[in-house]
Design a protein around this motif. Structure first.
Motif, PDB file in Angstrom:
ATOM      1  N   MET A 379       0.823  -1.212   0.000  1.00 40.45           N
ATOM      2  CA  MET A 379       0.000   0.000   0.000  1.00 40.45           C
ATOM      3  C   MET A 379       0.858   1.264   0.000  1.00 40.45           C
ATOM      4  O   MET A 379       0.432   2.301  -0.510  1.00 40.45           O
ATOM      5  CB  MET A 379      -0.964   0.017   1.198  1.00 40.45           C
ATOM      6  N   THR A 380       2.070   1.161   0.550  1.00 37.12           N
ATOM      7  CA  THR A 380       2.943   2.343   0.520  1.00 37.12           C
ATOM      8  C   THR A 380       3.429   2.625  -0.900  1.00 37.12           C
ATOM      9  O   THR A 380       3.886   3.720  -1.199  1.00 37.12           O
ATOM     10  CB  THR A 380       4.178   2.148   1.429  1.00 37.12           C
ATOM     11  N   LEU A 381       3.344   1.597  -1.767  1.00 33.61           N
ATOM     12  CA  LEU A 381       3.817   1.746  -3.148  1.00 33.61           C
ATOM     13  C   LEU A 381       2.699   2.088  -4.129  1.00 33.61           C
ATOM     14  O   LEU A 381       2.946   2.331  -5.312  1.00 33.61           O
ATOM     15  CB  LEU A 381       4.505   0.449  -3.606  1.00 33.61           C
ATOM     16  N   LEU A 382       1.457   2.089  -3.624  1.00 29.68           N
ATOM     17  CA  LEU A 382       0.311   2.358  -4.508  1.00 29.68           C
ATOM     18  C   LEU A 382       0.386   3.796  -5.020  1.00 29.68           C
ATOM     19  O   LEU A 382       0.486   4.725  -4.223  1.00 29.68           O
ATOM     20  CB  LEU A 382      -1.000   2.154  -3.722  1.00 29.68           C
ATOM     21  N   PRO A 383       0.404   3.980  -6.339  1.00 24.44           N
ATOM     22  CA  PRO A 383       0.454   5.353  -6.852  1.00 24.44           C
ATOM     23  C   PRO A 383      -0.803   6.119  -6.442  1.00 24.44           C
ATOM     24  O   PRO A 383      -1.831   5.510  -6.143  1.00 24.44           O
ATOM     25  CB  PRO A 383       0.512   5.180  -8.376  1.00 24.44           C
ATOM     26  N   ASP A 384      -0.719   7.425  -6.437  1.00 25.65           N
ATOM     27  CA  ASP A 384      -1.894   8.220  -6.118  1.00 25.65           C
ATOM     28  C   ASP A 384      -2.892   8.144  -7.270  1.00 25.65           C
ATOM     29  O   ASP A 384      -2.506   8.036  -8.429  1.00 25.65           O
ATOM     30  CB  ASP A 384      -1.493   9.701  -5.911  1.00 25.65           C
ATOM     31  N   GLY A 385      -4.176   8.259  -6.912  1.00 26.30           N
ATOM     32  CA  GLY A 385      -5.221   8.304  -7.943  1.00 26.30           C
ATOM     33  C   GLY A 385      -5.231   9.670  -8.589  1.00 26.30           C
ATOM     34  O   GLY A 385      -4.469  10.543  -8.147  1.00 26.30           O
ATOM     35  N   PRO A 386      -6.041   9.954  -9.583  1.00 25.59           N
ATOM     36  CA  PRO A 386      -6.891   8.942 -10.239  1.00 25.59           C
ATOM     37  C   PRO A 386      -6.067   7.892 -10.987  1.00 25.59           C
ATOM     38  O   PRO A 386      -5.045   8.230 -11.595  1.00 25.59           O
ATOM     39  CB  PRO A 386      -7.746   9.764 -11.208  1.00 25.59           C
ATOM     40  N   TYR A 387      -6.549   6.682 -10.894  1.00 20.76           N
ATOM     41  CA  TYR A 387      -5.825   5.573 -11.519  1.00 20.76           C
ATOM     42  C   TYR A 387      -6.110   5.532 -13.010  1.00 20.76           C
ATOM     43  O   TYR A 387      -7.132   6.024 -13.473  1.00 20.76           O
ATOM     44  CB  TYR A 387      -6.219   4.248 -10.853  1.00 20.76           C
ATOM     45  N   THR A 388      -5.146   4.954 -13.732  1.00 20.23           N
ATOM     46  CA  THR A 388      -5.289   4.825 -15.187  1.00 20.23           C
ATOM     47  C   THR A 388      -5.097   3.365 -15.567  1.00 20.23           C
ATOM     48  O   THR A 388      -4.842   2.518 -14.698  1.00 20.23           O
ATOM     49  CB  THR A 388      -4.214   5.653 -15.923  1.00 20.23           C
ATOM     50  N   ALA A 389      -5.158   3.124 -16.859  1.00 21.26           N
ATOM     51  CA  ALA A 389      -4.986   1.755 -17.361  1.00 21.26           C
ATOM     52  C   ALA A 389      -3.578   1.241 -17.040  1.00 21.26           C
ATOM     53  O   ALA A 389      -3.340   0.032 -17.033  1.00 21.26           O
ATOM     54  CB  ALA A 389      -5.236   1.718 -18.867  1.00 21.26           C
ATOM     55  N   ASP A 390      -2.629   2.158 -16.751  1.00 18.87           N
ATOM     56  CA  ASP A 390      -1.257   1.723 -16.445  1.00 18.87           C
ATOM     57  C   ASP A 390      -1.019   1.516 -14.953  1.00 18.87           C
ATOM     58  O   ASP A 390       0.023   0.993 -14.551  1.00 18.87           O
ATOM     59  CB  ASP A 390      -0.243   2.788 -16.927  1.00 18.87           C
ATOM     60  N   SER A 391      -1.979   1.942 -14.126  1.00 19.12           N
ATOM     61  CA  SER A 391      -1.729   1.945 -12.681  1.00 19.12           C
ATOM     62  C   SER A 391      -1.447   0.549 -12.133  1.00 19.12           C
ATOM     63  O   SER A 391      -0.544   0.359 -11.314  1.00 19.12           O
ATOM     64  CB  SER A 391      -2.919   2.543 -11.928  1.00 19.12           C
ATOM     65  N   TRP A 392      -2.209  -0.437 -12.565  1.00 21.41           N
ATOM     66  CA  TRP A 392      -2.054  -1.789 -12.026  1.00 21.41           C
ATOM     67  C   TRP A 392      -0.668  -2.343 -12.367  1.00 21.41           C
ATOM     68  O   TRP A 392       0.036  -2.870 -11.508  1.00 21.41           O
ATOM     69  CB  TRP A 392      -3.161  -2.696 -12.564  1.00 21.41           C
ATOM     70  N   GLY A 393      -0.266  -2.144 -13.637  1.00 24.83           N
ATOM     71  CA  GLY A 393       1.042  -2.648 -14.070  1.00 24.83           C
ATOM     72  C   GLY A 393       2.174  -1.972 -13.302  1.00 24.83           C
ATOM     73  O   GLY A 393       3.097  -2.637 -12.818  1.00 24.83           O
ATOM     74  N   ALA A 429      -8.050  -3.102 -16.185  1.00 24.78           N
ATOM     75  CA  ALA A 429      -9.245  -2.401 -16.671  1.00 24.78           C
ATOM     76  C   ALA A 429     -10.071  -1.863 -15.506  1.00 24.78           C
ATOM     77  O   ALA A 429     -10.751  -0.842 -15.641  1.00 24.78           O
ATOM     78  CB  ALA A 429     -10.090  -3.353 -17.522  1.00 24.78           C
ATOM     79  N   LEU A 430      -9.984  -2.562 -14.374  1.00 24.24           N
ATOM     80  CA  LEU A 430     -10.791  -2.138 -13.224  1.00 24.24           C
ATOM     81  C   LEU A 430     -10.202  -0.909 -12.527  1.00 24.24           C
ATOM     82  O   LEU A 430     -10.931  -0.013 -12.086  1.00 24.24           O
ATOM     83  CB  LEU A 430     -10.914  -3.303 -12.223  1.00 24.24           C
ATOM     84  N   MET A 431      -8.859  -0.856 -12.463  1.00 19.99           N
ATOM     85  CA  MET A 431      -8.204   0.218 -11.705  1.00 19.99           C
ATOM     86  C   MET A 431      -8.690   1.624 -12.069  1.00 19.99           C
ATOM     87  O   MET A 431      -8.983   2.427 -11.178  1.00 19.99           O
ATOM     88  CB  MET A 431      -6.680   0.143 -11.872  1.00 19.99           C
ATOM     89  N   PRO A 432      -8.808   1.937 -13.374  1.00 23.89           N
ATOM     90  CA  PRO A 432      -9.221   3.309 -13.702  1.00 23.89           C
ATOM     91  C   PRO A 432     -10.631   3.648 -13.214  1.00 23.89           C
ATOM     92  O   PRO A 432     -11.016   4.817 -13.187  1.00 23.89           O
ATOM     93  CB  PRO A 432      -9.177   3.354 -15.236  1.00 23.89           C
ATOM     94  N   LEU A 433     -11.392   2.605 -12.849  1.00 28.59           N
ATOM     95  CA  LEU A 433     -12.760   2.856 -12.391  1.00 28.59           C
ATOM     96  C   LEU A 433     -12.827   3.057 -10.886  1.00 28.59           C
ATOM     97  O   LEU A 433     -13.837   3.504 -10.361  1.00 28.59           O
ATOM     98  CB  LEU A 433     -13.655   1.667 -12.772  1.00 28.59           C
TER      99      LEU A 433
END
Ligand code: GLU
Length: 441
Positions: A379-393, A429-433
């Motif tokens: 969780m410390t590595l989770l990028p800040d939102g808003p998330y995009t299609a690249d966020s999960w990767g 695909a889910l992350m950006p939502l």
């Protein structure tokens, strides 16, 4: 010119069994550009209710089974009276006075003697004086149609050549003691007057058809072509009659079943043609052929409607569900990506609600004890939102580098922490939502 009719009694809601009858008659008319009549068999004033008539129309409209006109038997009582007089005039109608108990006793005696329980026609022997005396004592009698005792034969559109010995059937009662016209008389008058060319109904009507053939002939009418479809059973072949109440069309609609699924299944079930999902009635009309249906009872499993519903929904574009998405509160800019993800993961539209809640509010994380530290670090590595299609990767790569985990051991705990579930949509695909991710570790 083909004319068919669907003739429910407005005494309850229509169910999957009725739907088969309605659909077959609709399809026969539609296929030949003919007329489909909705006939309300409402001669019983006590049991018939406007509320049920309205519900029947609403259910048929939901399925797109629109009718060319509506007829109500309660509007045609004068016509039935004329027909009754016609039958009296030609000596085919007689008044009988037995009480239900007397009839029952006669039947029991016949059965004890291994004879068919057919009305013995004793009333035919009554003199006018005897009838007057009985009438004074018991009120008006019932009116029975006097069958010609010969074989009644027809070629049934589904059952093939049929032959019924009229002597094995009781003279049908067409008018009750209280003067109420019964279905048989009303139905034959209507079929004759409305020029009905094809009658499709359940095989529980086969004996009725035999007697109706003689009544139509006695009234000088033209016989329609008859076809009797098999009755539905449950998946194990068990009788469905008691459960039909739970298979009302409105209940299925409420449960999220889509018309296309119901129509696709019912238009082919019990025929030699495979059940395939058809997106439109036109496709169903095109391939419909009553002669491909078999006589054997047809197994129906309500569960079969759900995969068909899911497949139908998966094929819809976002514009076709725009109203539903708006109702859920999905913002217009997210409608397309949300639908693209959600439609592969739902069975009915009712499943959309939980998916949207997950996107909007985040899920209760699902974190196994042994993954607690791992998730805390991730969780410390989770990028800040808003998330995009690249966020999960980007996130999973960073977590992989930091923890050395890979494959299922990497992805599954993260999916569970984010969605609260062990399976579901493609995470990229889910992350950006996702508006919120609640996992804390
Ligand atoms: N009201 C009758 C029924 O629902 C109609 C039968 C028929 O199609 O003639 O059974």
């Amino acid at each position: 010119m083909t004319t068919t009719r669907f003739a429910p009694s407005p005494t309850g809601y229509i169910h999957v069994g009725n739907l088969r009858t309605a659909l077959f008659n609709y399809l026969i008319a539609a296929k030949s550009g003919g007329t489909f009549i909705l006939r309300l068999d409402d001669t019983d004033p006590e049991r018939s209710k406007q509320e049920y008539a309205d519900a029947i129309m609403e259910d048929l409209e939901w399925l797109g089974l629109t009718w060319d006109r509506v007829e109500r038997q309660s509007d045609r009582l004068d016509r039935y009276e004329d027909a009754a007089q016609q039958l009296r005039d030609i000596g085919r109608f007689y008044e009988a006075f037995e009480t239900p108990t007397e009839l029952d006793l006669k039947r029991k005696k016949q059965l004890n003697m291994h004879k068919p329980p057919v009305y013995d026609r004793s009333a035919l022997a009554l003199s006018e004086d005897e009838k007057a005396a009985l009438r004074a004592e018991r009120g008006n009698g019932v009116w029975r149609f006097k069958l010609d005792h010969e074989r009644i034969e027809w070629t049934d559109g589904i059952l093939g050549d049929l032959s019924i010995d009229a002597a094995s059937v009781s003279d049908p009662v067409l008018i009750r003691g209280d003067g109420q016209f019964l279905y048989t008389l009303a139905s034959v008058c209507d079929d004759v007057d409305f020029g009905v060319t094809n009658v499709v109904r359940g095989s529980d009507h086969v004996t009725n058809t035999a007697t109706q053939i003689q009544i139509i002939q006695a009234l000088g009418g033209t016989l329609p072509a008859f076809a009797h479809h098999s009755l539905l059973t449950g998946p194990q072949g068990e009788a469905l009659s008691k459960r039909l109440g739970t298979l009302a069309l409105r209940d299925l609609r409420e449960a999220g079943v889509q018309p296309a699924a119901l129509l696709s299944l019912m238009a082919r079930l019990g025929s030699s043609q495979p059940v395939e999902l058809h997106g439109s009635l036109d496709e169903i009309i095109e391939g419909f052929d009553i002669s491909t249906f078999g006589a054997a009872p047809t197994k129906f499993d309500v569960q079969d409607l759900y995969p068909l519903t899911g497949r139908y929904l998966a094929g819809l574009s976002v514009s076709e569900v725009a109203a539903t998405l708006a109702e859920l509160g999905v913002p217009a800019e997210l409608a397309e990506p949300f639908w693209t993800v959600a439609r592969e993961n739902i069975t009915t539209l009712k499943d959309l609600g939980p998916w949207w809640t997950l996107c909007r509010d985040g899920a209760d994380p699902l974190i196994d004890d042994e993954d607690a530290d791992f998730i805390a670090q991730a969780m410390t590595l989770l990028p800040d939102g808003p998330y995009t299609a690249d966020s999960w990767g980007a996130w999973t790569n960073a977590v992989k580098d930091a923890t050395g985990r890979k494959g299922r051991g990497l992805f599954m705990p993260l999916r569970k922490a984010v969605t609260g579930m062990t399976n579901g949509p493609d995470m990229s695909a889910l992350m950006p939502l996702l508006q919120v991710i609640r996992a804390k570790g």
